[in-house]
Design a protein around this motif. Sequence first.
Motif: not given
Length: 286
Positions: A245-250, A252-255
């Motif tokens: 809920p609060n870390t979706k963007a980060s 995505k970068k990790t993946v």
Amino acid sequence: MAKTKENIEYYLDPKNDKDYLQDLLLNIKEAQAAGKQLNFRILKSKDKGFVVKIGGLFAYVSYYHMPWRYNTVDYWKAISGSLVNKVFKAKVYRLQEDPICIRLDAKSHKFKEIELKELNTYRGIILSKKKSGFLVDMGSHFNWKHGSFLGHIHKASLVEPAKYEHARVGNAIETTFWGYTKGGRLILGDDRDHTQWLTPELQNLVGTIQQVKVIKRADAPLTYSVLNKGQNYKAHLPITKLYYPNTKASVKKTVAQFKDGQSIPCLVVKIQKRAKNYFVLKLVAD
């Protein structure tokens, strides 16, 4: 008067039929008074029970008073043909003499326990057919000597689609037994790739953190694999607000930085049960 070699001529006389019936009835009354179980043989099915023979006389046992229970009488109708001539034990709970009417209670019948063997093939009878598959009773495999064994055969576990299309309620069907679910239900089906997802071995991975292998190919989406006891199981790593809920963007970068063959720690959220089963994962920090 009992029927013996010495008095057989007496009973051959039609006028003495009533005496013979009274003898049979007396035996039933004595068993009822003593609370004794008697063998009965199923003759045919009626709307709500079976016509049977007990001690030489006709009697009736309702589905409710049979040794096992179903949720609907339709299931009894599905197996009724396989129960003809089968013998069970019952007590007489109602007896009327004129006219003779005998009702039985077979709920006290005791079955010999038996353990189903994994990977063995058993014959069941289809009780119901739905879009997801069949509900079957495997008790027919043992001629009902060990009672009722209910299980589901999922459509996805059938190797041959025609097996589903041609099957009808009341038909016999052969299937493989793979073990029991965590809730003690039978795991049945033809395809190991499907049925294994119902076993406690894989169910117990839900809620645990596992090392997951990343599979990265050119011009193809990332895929994942959970290794368990030498076997690889397909998995998905959805990146949604539901899980992050609060870390979706980060996330995505990790993946996006994952490499082929990399091992990552993931929480096994659940098993997604569809035509193709797989683990649903959530990425956790190292």
